[in-house]
Design a protein around this motif. Structure first.
Motif, mmCIF file in Angstrom:
data_model
loop_
_atom_site.group_PDB
_atom_site.id
_atom_site.type_symbol
_atom_site.label_atom_id
_atom_site.label_comp_id
_atom_site.label_asym_id
_atom_site.label_seq_id
_atom_site.Cartn_x
_atom_site.Cartn_y
_atom_site.Cartn_z
ATOM 1 N N GLU A 19 -7.447 4.667 -9.483
ATOM 2 C CA GLU A 19 -6.266 5.351 -8.955
ATOM 3 C C GLU A 19 -6.643 6.739 -8.443
ATOM 4 O O GLU A 19 -6.002 7.279 -7.553
ATOM 5 N N SER A 67 -12.727 1.543 -4.526
ATOM 6 C CA SER A 67 -13.021 1.114 -5.896
ATOM 7 C C SER A 67 -14.286 0.271 -5.957
ATOM 8 O O SER A 67 -14.750 -0.268 -4.946
ATOM 9 N N ASP A 109 0.819 -1.204 0.000
ATOM 10 C CA ASP A 109 0.000 0.000 0.000
ATOM 11 C C ASP A 109 0.860 1.263 0.000
ATOM 12 O O ASP A 109 1.940 1.295 0.562
ATOM 13 N N LYS A 123 -9.996 1.069 -12.484
ATOM 14 C CA LYS A 123 -8.669 1.114 -11.848
ATOM 15 C C LYS A 123 -8.710 1.856 -10.519
ATOM 16 O O LYS A 123 -8.095 1.448 -9.541
ATOM 17 N N TYR A 175 -13.467 -3.370 -4.854
ATOM 18 C CA TYR A 175 -13.334 -3.561 -3.408
ATOM 19 C C TYR A 175 -14.694 -3.485 -2.721
ATOM 20 O O TYR A 175 -15.012 -4.315 -1.859
ATOM 21 N N TYR A 226 -3.886 -2.063 -10.147
ATOM 22 C CA TYR A 226 -4.352 -1.503 -8.884
ATOM 23 C C TYR A 226 -5.501 -2.379 -8.390
ATOM 24 O O TYR A 226 -6.549 -2.459 -9.025
ATOM 25 N N SER A 227 -5.305 -3.030 -7.260
ATOM 26 C CA SER A 227 -6.307 -3.957 -6.750
ATOM 27 C C SER A 227 -6.055 -4.223 -5.279
ATOM 28 O O SER A 227 -4.916 -4.176 -4.815
ATOM 29 N N HIS A 228 -7.115 -4.531 -4.563
ATOM 30 C CA HIS A 228 -6.999 -4.816 -3.127
ATOM 31 C C HIS A 228 -6.522 -6.235 -2.868
ATOM 32 O O HIS A 228 -6.150 -6.565 -1.744
ATOM 33 N N THR A 272 -7.815 2.565 -4.047
ATOM 34 C CA THR A 272 -8.061 1.131 -4.189
ATOM 35 C C THR A 272 -9.182 0.650 -3.275
ATOM 36 O O THR A 272 -9.991 -0.200 -3.663
ATOM 37 N N LEU A 280 -3.548 3.252 -2.022
ATOM 38 C CA LEU A 280 -3.419 2.595 -3.322
ATOM 39 C C LEU A 280 -2.617 1.315 -3.141
ATOM 40 O O LEU A 280 -1.649 1.274 -2.385
#
Length: 260
Positions: free
Chosen positions: A99, A106, A53, A97, A109, A74-76, A103, A66
């Motif tokens: 950004e 999003s 992160d 994404k 998420y 970009y992902s959790h 994140t 992020l």
């Protein structure tokens, strides 16, 4: 005259060095003020603990977290191909994404937090339908329970399929020149034939100037979710806020409830 030539050469050399170091880390529209702010951000953005992160800021100046996963998206969560059959995937451009929003704000998420399954995030800034189709094939997403592909508007349907890229130079400035000379080619109007009919586990999300009716009229046979997110749920640059992404996650959640 010689001094002027020498000074010009030194200035050009310094420009190339700076460009090589920071190209891709700063805003595409150049201004001295924005460039300075972006360089400061590059050097001062702190990490959080020992995780992947990092801290960023949304257009309102609020801190966001992020995270970049094992594939560079970009992902959790990291992508686990062996878990596809039990889980869902979200594909799209910068709206997916996240950004800009963070994140952990999003769509992927927020949906992941709502349902009893994982939601893998494949957001690619500046993407178009060709990009999304390539992501689908590259990562074998036909194995997923469902793949939700967000289409930002008719602009996603005007890009022609690019030829295979030539080998890149080690100099970014040379690559940038080549990109300008061999830039994307466009159709004169949205090409609905870019939608591939054999993507059986795909659900399309459409917003802005694209509608469910227009897709059906042009032969798209996959399920479609039409989004209507008001301006109060957008940042000044048009991207959705956390509240806007929550509305989208809720619509996907309702779709899953209705079709399970």
């Amino acid at each position: 005259m010689k001094k002027l030539i020498l000074n010009s050469f030194v200035f050009l050399l310094l420009f190339i060095v700076v460009f090589e170091c920071f190209q891709g880390l700063t805003s595409p529209i150049f201004s001295v003020r924005q460039f300075t702010a972006d360089i400061k951000r590059v050097f001062t953005t702190p990490s959080i603990g020992n995780t992947n992160d990092s801290i960023g800021y949304n257009p309102n100046g609020e801190k966001i977290r992020l995270n970049i996963n094992n594939l560079g998206f970009y992902s959790h969560i990291d992508f686990e191909p062996n878990e596809l059959s039990e889980n869902y995937v979200l594909v799209g451009d910068s709206f997916v994404k996240s950004e800009i929003c963070g994140t952990y704000n999003s769509i992927a998420y927020l949906l992941d937090e709502t349902i009893d399954a994982k939601v893998f995030n494949f957001g690619a800034s500046g993407g178009n339908l060709n990009t999304y189709n390539d992501i689908y094939k590259t990562y074998d997403l036909k194995e997923a329970r469902l793949v939700f592909i967000l289409i930002s508007g008719t602009n996603d349907l005007v890009y022609k399929k690019q030829a295979k890229k030539k080998q890149e130079s080690s100099l970014k400035i040379v690559n940038l020149i080549n990109q300008k000379l061999n830039g994307p080619k466009f159709y004169s109007q949205p090409n609905f034939e870019l939608f591939e009919s054999d993507l059986d586990n795909v659900v399309y999300l459409v917003h802005d100037n694209l509608t469910k009716k227009s897709l059906i009229k042009n032969g798209v046979n996959q399920p479609i979710i039409e989004l209507h997110i008001g301006d109060k749920y957008r940042f000044s640059d048009g991207h959705y806020t956390k509240e806007g992404n929550e509305l989208i996650a809720n619509q996907i959640f309702q779709f899953l409830n209705e079709h399970n």
